[in-house]
Scaffold this motif. Structure first.
Motif, PDB file in Angstrom:
ATOM      1  N   LYS A 390       0.811  -1.217   0.000  1.00  0.00           N
ATOM      2  CA  LYS A 390       0.000   0.000   0.000  1.00  0.00           C
ATOM      3  C   LYS A 390       0.843   1.265   0.000  1.00  0.00           C
ATOM      4  O   LYS A 390       0.489   2.248  -0.665  1.00  0.00           O
ATOM      5  CB  LYS A 390      -0.939  -0.020   1.200  1.00  0.00           C
ATOM      6  CG  LYS A 390      -1.888   1.168   1.254  1.00  0.00           C
ATOM      7  CD  LYS A 390      -2.871   1.076   2.411  1.00  0.00           C
ATOM      8  CE  LYS A 390      -3.836  -0.074   2.239  1.00  0.00           C
ATOM      9  NZ  LYS A 390      -4.887  -0.078   3.292  1.00  0.00           N
ATOM     10  N   GLN A 391       1.947   1.268   0.732  1.00  0.00           N
ATOM     11  CA  GLN A 391       2.757   2.472   0.806  1.00  0.00           C
ATOM     12  C   GLN A 391       3.335   2.841  -0.554  1.00  0.00           C
ATOM     13  O   GLN A 391       3.449   4.016  -0.904  1.00  0.00           O
ATOM     14  CB  GLN A 391       3.884   2.288   1.827  1.00  0.00           C
ATOM     15  CG  GLN A 391       4.602   3.580   2.176  1.00  0.00           C
ATOM     16  CD  GLN A 391       3.651   4.665   2.676  1.00  0.00           C
ATOM     17  OE1 GLN A 391       2.798   4.394   3.528  1.00  0.00           O
ATOM     18  NE2 GLN A 391       3.775   5.872   2.141  1.00  0.00           N
ATOM     19  N   LYS A 392       3.702   1.852  -1.340  1.00  0.00           N
ATOM     20  CA  LYS A 392       4.215   2.093  -2.685  1.00  0.00           C
ATOM     21  C   LYS A 392       3.145   2.731  -3.567  1.00  0.00           C
ATOM     22  O   LYS A 392       3.424   3.656  -4.344  1.00  0.00           O
ATOM     23  CB  LYS A 392       4.690   0.777  -3.294  1.00  0.00           C
ATOM     24  CG  LYS A 392       5.258   0.903  -4.703  1.00  0.00           C
ATOM     25  CD  LYS A 392       5.717  -0.454  -5.221  1.00  0.00           C
ATOM     26  CE  LYS A 392       6.263  -0.344  -6.647  1.00  0.00           C
ATOM     27  NZ  LYS A 392       6.695  -1.672  -7.175  1.00  0.00           N
ATOM     28  N   ILE A 393       1.915   2.244  -3.431  1.00  0.00           N
ATOM     29  CA  ILE A 393       0.806   2.797  -4.223  1.00  0.00           C
ATOM     30  C   ILE A 393       0.505   4.226  -3.797  1.00  0.00           C
ATOM     31  O   ILE A 393       0.323   5.122  -4.630  1.00  0.00           O
ATOM     32  CB  ILE A 393      -0.447   1.908  -4.071  1.00  0.00           C
ATOM     33  CG1 ILE A 393      -0.146   0.480  -4.534  1.00  0.00           C
ATOM     34  CG2 ILE A 393      -1.615   2.488  -4.850  1.00  0.00           C
ATOM     35  CD1 ILE A 393      -1.260  -0.507  -4.254  1.00  0.00           C
ATOM     36  N   ILE A 394       0.473   4.463  -2.491  1.00  0.00           N
ATOM     37  CA  ILE A 394       0.173   5.810  -1.986  1.00  0.00           C
ATOM     38  C   ILE A 394       1.241   6.801  -2.426  1.00  0.00           C
ATOM     39  O   ILE A 394       0.935   7.938  -2.813  1.00  0.00           O
ATOM     40  CB  ILE A 394       0.041   5.778  -0.450  1.00  0.00           C
ATOM     41  CG1 ILE A 394      -1.200   4.974  -0.049  1.00  0.00           C
ATOM     42  CG2 ILE A 394      -0.035   7.192   0.116  1.00  0.00           C
ATOM     43  CD1 ILE A 394      -1.341   4.778   1.449  1.00  0.00           C
ATOM     44  N   SER A 395       2.509   6.384  -2.389  1.00  0.00           N
ATOM     45  CA  SER A 395       3.595   7.273  -2.817  1.00  0.00           C
ATOM     46  C   SER A 395       3.459   7.646  -4.283  1.00  0.00           C
ATOM     47  O   SER A 395       3.694   8.794  -4.670  1.00  0.00           O
ATOM     48  CB  SER A 395       4.949   6.600  -2.572  1.00  0.00           C
ATOM     49  OG  SER A 395       5.153   6.350  -1.195  1.00  0.00           O
ATOM     50  N   ALA A 396       3.068   6.666  -5.117  1.00  0.00           N
ATOM     51  CA  ALA A 396       2.889   6.951  -6.541  1.00  0.00           C
ATOM     52  C   ALA A 396       1.754   7.945  -6.764  1.00  0.00           C
ATOM     53  O   ALA A 396       1.836   8.814  -7.640  1.00  0.00           O
ATOM     54  CB  ALA A 396       2.608   5.651  -7.295  1.00  0.00           C
ATOM     55  N   ILE A 397       0.700   7.851  -5.953  1.00  0.00           N
ATOM     56  CA  ILE A 397      -0.435   8.772  -6.087  1.00  0.00           C
ATOM     57  C   ILE A 397      -0.050  10.171  -5.626  1.00  0.00           C
ATOM     58  O   ILE A 397      -0.344  11.175  -6.288  1.00  0.00           O
ATOM     59  CB  ILE A 397      -1.650   8.252  -5.289  1.00  0.00           C
ATOM     60  CG1 ILE A 397      -2.185   6.952  -5.908  1.00  0.00           C
ATOM     61  CG2 ILE A 397      -2.754   9.300  -5.240  1.00  0.00           C
ATOM     62  CD1 ILE A 397      -3.272   6.297  -5.085  1.00  0.00           C
ATOM     63  N   GLN A 399       2.703  11.774  -5.531  1.00  0.00           N
ATOM     64  CA  GLN A 399       3.710  12.524  -6.276  1.00  0.00           C
ATOM     65  C   GLN A 399       3.152  13.172  -7.542  1.00  0.00           C
ATOM     66  O   GLN A 399       3.864  13.900  -8.230  1.00  0.00           O
ATOM     67  CB  GLN A 399       4.867  11.604  -6.660  1.00  0.00           C
ATOM     68  CG  GLN A 399       4.525  10.592  -7.753  1.00  0.00           C
ATOM     69  CD  GLN A 399       5.704   9.710  -8.133  1.00  0.00           C
ATOM     70  OE1 GLN A 399       6.776   9.851  -7.573  1.00  0.00           O
ATOM     71  NE2 GLN A 399       5.495   8.816  -9.072  1.00  0.00           N
ATOM     72  N   LEU A 400       1.873  12.961  -7.834  1.00  0.00           N
ATOM     73  CA  LEU A 400       1.296  13.485  -9.070  1.00  0.00           C
ATOM     74  C   LEU A 400       1.107  14.989  -8.986  1.00  0.00           C
ATOM     75  O   LEU A 400       0.805  15.542  -7.932  1.00  0.00           O
ATOM     76  CB  LEU A 400      -0.050  12.813  -9.352  1.00  0.00           C
ATOM     77  CG  LEU A 400      -0.018  11.295  -9.556  1.00  0.00           C
ATOM     78  CD1 LEU A 400      -1.428  10.751  -9.722  1.00  0.00           C
ATOM     79  CD2 LEU A 400       0.838  10.933 -10.759  1.00  0.00           C
ATOM     80  N   SER A 401       1.268  15.663 -10.116  1.00  0.00           N
ATOM     81  CA  SER A 401       1.009  17.100 -10.226  1.00  0.00           C
ATOM     82  C   SER A 401       0.359  17.374 -11.571  1.00  0.00           C
ATOM     83  O   SER A 401       0.481  16.582 -12.499  1.00  0.00           O
ATOM     84  CB  SER A 401       2.302  17.907 -10.080  1.00  0.00           C
ATOM     85  OG  SER A 401       3.224  17.546 -11.092  1.00  0.00           O
ATOM     86  N   ALA A 402      -0.339  18.502 -11.667  1.00  0.00           N
ATOM     87  CA  ALA A 402      -1.118  18.818 -12.868  1.00  0.00           C
ATOM     88  C   ALA A 402      -0.331  19.717 -13.808  1.00  0.00           C
ATOM     89  O   ALA A 402       0.429  20.578 -13.379  1.00  0.00           O
ATOM     90  CB  ALA A 402      -2.429  19.504 -12.483  1.00  0.00           C
ATOM     91  N   GLY A 403      -0.542  19.525 -15.121  1.00  0.00           N
ATOM     92  CA  GLY A 403       0.067  20.387 -16.130  1.00  0.00           C
ATOM     93  C   GLY A 403      -0.090  19.803 -17.514  1.00  0.00           C
ATOM     94  O   GLY A 403      -0.088  18.587 -17.695  1.00  0.00           O
TER      95      GLY A 403
END
Length: 691
Positions: A390-397, A399-403
């Motif tokens: 779960k921690q790996k999945i949460i970290s991937a989520i 780190q997202l940013s919009a552009g």
């Protein structure tokens, strides 16, 4: 003669007196010299005046009259540094050149060479049997190019803005013909972006912004009123003798209620096309009888009651409740997240991240999760990963940013490829698309997208839509994709709504118990003169579609409740609006004189392709428990409120106060406060309607 003799001689001269005649002569000579010098000075001034009258370049005229002195004579020639005209001319020239530079300076011209940013695609290999789908949506790499628009770009005019309010400058610019707009940030005003970055901003856009009113320049990307909804007319009253059968697909979506709530909380009424009555009613959970058999996955109940807004009419209330699963099936989930520039707002991408983290809490440790994103291009952020990490999945989520722009079609294709790469035959394979629905680059043909999603549905991969934000929300496209993908369409406006949809109702959102559910009512002309279906305008089916298993319809998730309401005018009632035909053939029907209607429901089990049929007779003596009557009356309050917002032509004098009173009297158990919140929304609508 020595010094002493000289001194004595001088002393003797000093003692003698001057000759008076010599003194007078000296004075006279001095006066004559003074008068002569004064006369010569006047002549010099007159000559100097004649020279100046010939202009500042008189010295260039090699004539005797203009220059009586020999200029080649070094004695008479003036030094270059003594020429005052030279310094004046140089100074004037510098001022003129500086002014020209200031007035013609334009930073927009001094741009760097165009450059292109390429986003690499990290795509899994499609399956071998997916050739037909690849032919429809060709795989391609999307590039984002930043450049200055050429001079032949068409400038904006009033026709480009359409019927939008004049404050919608951002939308007008975005729809300008021949103008490509790069969305930078959602929170910063578009006008400020264009003016603060003149090296990138198109020249035509900057000219339009300069002429815009001051109030327009202060608008941000989050303006409302530009959200897109499918336009539809309210269901009309139908004469039973001419059209006795009504057929429609069930709908478990709730996006309309959430969007309406957001608008009312902002102090404004929602757009009329945003109000879909069936989604307003089905937002609430109702205490209908629970189904107990997996082979017959939902119960059905019918309540007949007087219409709240017309005493001479009645409501037929149909309730369906899906059975609750005892063991949660395995899941293969793909999060397809929109990270384009339009998602850069607090109620968009940040809320998406929180919502996905909530959904993780409802999955099993052995379930798999993949994450794909799309902006200017699509890419894989997380390959299929067990929820136990779960921690790996949460970290991937997180780190997202919009552009960037929005290549939504490419993102959908990538998400299906990820789902296929980790497909589980004994599990639920579902894609959750989180977006504001603003697809503006790549493949944007809606029919092509819907066809692609429909073919993937036949392979066992479903698509659900979670809408976020406002200002450019494309509800019409989101509804189409969810319907063709056998999924639900929800609108997440708050973290509480994410909790409701993805936690409290997770089983109904994730695990289908029946698909292609259709409802058909045949009304009895001897007892029912007229009828009207409340809502479901966008879910109407043809009469022959009911028995055609090839026609798609809605699905029901575990524990889901679905409500449908008909308003009928009993035969002989003074409330009948449509006159009977004078020349129509009148048939006498005696057999079913006590029946109002005959209810038929068709459905398929999730793993089957052949439908099953359920039937129920609705008669005048249909009895319902007090609990069902209370639930039916609360649903009627919601239906009446939806009509007031959308089209109140059939509700007479019934108003907001009546809706509040009916809802309060039948609120019942309200564990999460949703029904109390509804009452407050009605009050807010009443205030907004009076403004």
């Amino acid at each position: 003669m020595n010094d002493h003799d000289l001194k004595n001689l001088l002393d003797q001269a000093g003692d003698s007196q001057p000759d008076p005649k010599a003194k007078q002569q000296a004075i006279r000579m001095a006066l004559d010299a003074f008068e002569t010098a004064h006369a010569n000075e006047k002549v010099g001034e007159e000559k100097h005046s004649e020279i100046n009258s010939q202009g500042f370049i008189h010295w260039l005229r090699h004539t005797f009259s203009s220059n009586k002195m020999n200029r080649r004579d070094d004695v008479n020639r003036e030094s270059v540094f003594q020429q005052k005209w030279l310094f004046g001319g140089v100074a004037t020239t510098c001022v003129v050149l500086f002014g020209v530079m200031i007035t013609t300076y334009n930073p927009g011209i001094m741009t760097k060479d165009p450059y292109v940013e390429t986003y690499p695609l990290n795509l899994p290999n499609p399956s071998a049997n997916d050739k037909d789908d690849t032919a429809v949506l060709e795989e391609m790499e999307i590039t984002t190019e930043y450049r200055t628009i050429s001079a032949d770009t068409k400038k904006l005019d009033k026709s480009d803005a359409g019927a939008l309010p004049d404050m919608e400058i951002a939308e007008a610019l975005q729809r300008a013909k021949g103008t490509a707009i790069q969305t930078q940030t959602a929170a910063k005003p578009m006008a400020d972006m264009a003016l603060s970055s003149p090296a990138v901003a198109p020249m035509a856009m900057r000219q339009e912004l300069k002429s815009a009113p001051e109030k327009i320049l202060q608008q941000t990307h989050q303006e409302t009123g530009r959200d897109r909804f499918e336009s539809f007319e309210t269901n009309p009253i139908k004469l039973t003798s001419e059209e006795p059968v009504s057929t429609f697909s069930i709908d478990v979506d709730t996006a309309s209620y959430s969007f309406t709530r957001k608008q009312l909380n902002s102090g404004v009424l929602p757009q009329k096309d945003a109000v879909r009555l069936e989604e307003m009613v089905n937002y609430f959970d109702y205490q209908y009888p629970q189904a107990s058999s997996k082979s017959e996955p939902f119960s059905r109940s019918v309540t007949v009651m007087d219409s709240p807004w017309h005493k001479d009419k009645k409501l037929i209330h149909i309730g369906i409740k899906g059975y609750e699963i005892t063991e949660q099936p395995k899941s293969n989930i793909v999060f397809l997240l929109d990270v384009s520039g339009s998602m850069n707002a607090p109620d968009k991408l940040p809320l998406v991240k929180q919502s996905m983290n909530l959904l993780l809490s409802k999955l099993r440790p052995d379930d798999t999760v993949s994450i794909a994103v799309y902006a200017g291009a699509a890419g894989t952020i997380l390959e299929p990963t067990a929820v136990s990490e779960k921690q790996k999945i949460i970290s991937a989520i997180n780190q997202l940013s919009a552009g960037g722009s929005t290549a939504g079609a490419q993102g959908i294709k990538l998400a299906y490829q990820l789902a296929e790469s980790s497909f589980k035959k004994d599990a639920v394979n579902r894609i959750f698309l989180a977006t504001d629905g603003d697809f503006n680059v790549g493949i944007t043909n809606n029919e092509e997208l819907k066809g692609f999603v429909e073919r993937k549905r036949e392979k066992g991969i479903y698509l659900s839509i979670l809408g976020f934000g406002g200002g450019n929300y494309n509800d019409a496209l989101m509804q189409d994709l969810a319907q063709n993908g056998n999924g639900v369409a929800a609108y997440i406006d708050t973290l509480s709504e994410a909790q409701k949809v993805l936690v409290h109702e997770a089983t109904s959102s994730l695990f289908p118990i029946a698909k292609d559910v259709k409802i058909q009512l045949e009304f009895n002309p001897t007892t029912v003169a007229e009828y009207r279906l409340l809502g479901y305008e966008t879910r109407a089916l043809k009469r022959e579609d009911f028995n055609n298993d090839a026609v798609d319809a809605g699905e029901i998730g575990a524990g889901h409740s679905v409500t449908a309401i008909y308003e009928i005018t009993p035969a002989g009632s003074a409330a009948q609006l449509i006159d009977n035909s004078r020349y129509a053939k009148k048939e006498k029907l005696e057999a079913a004189s006590n029946e109002y209607a005959f209810l038929k429901i068709r459905y398929k089990l999730p793993e089957e392709n052949t439908s099953k049929l359920l039937t129920t007779v609705i008669d005048k003596e249909t009895e319902s428990s007090k609990l069902l009557q209370r639930e039916a009356r609360f649903a009627s309050a919601v239906a009446g409120f939806a009509q007031l917002l959308k089209d109140a032509k059939y509700t007479g004098n019934w108003g907001y106060e009546d809706a509040i009173a009916l809802a309060l009297a039948n609120k019942g158990d309200d564990e999460f406060g949703y029904r109390s919140e509804f009452v407050q929304l009605v009050r807010k609508a009443q205030v907004a309607a009076g403004m």
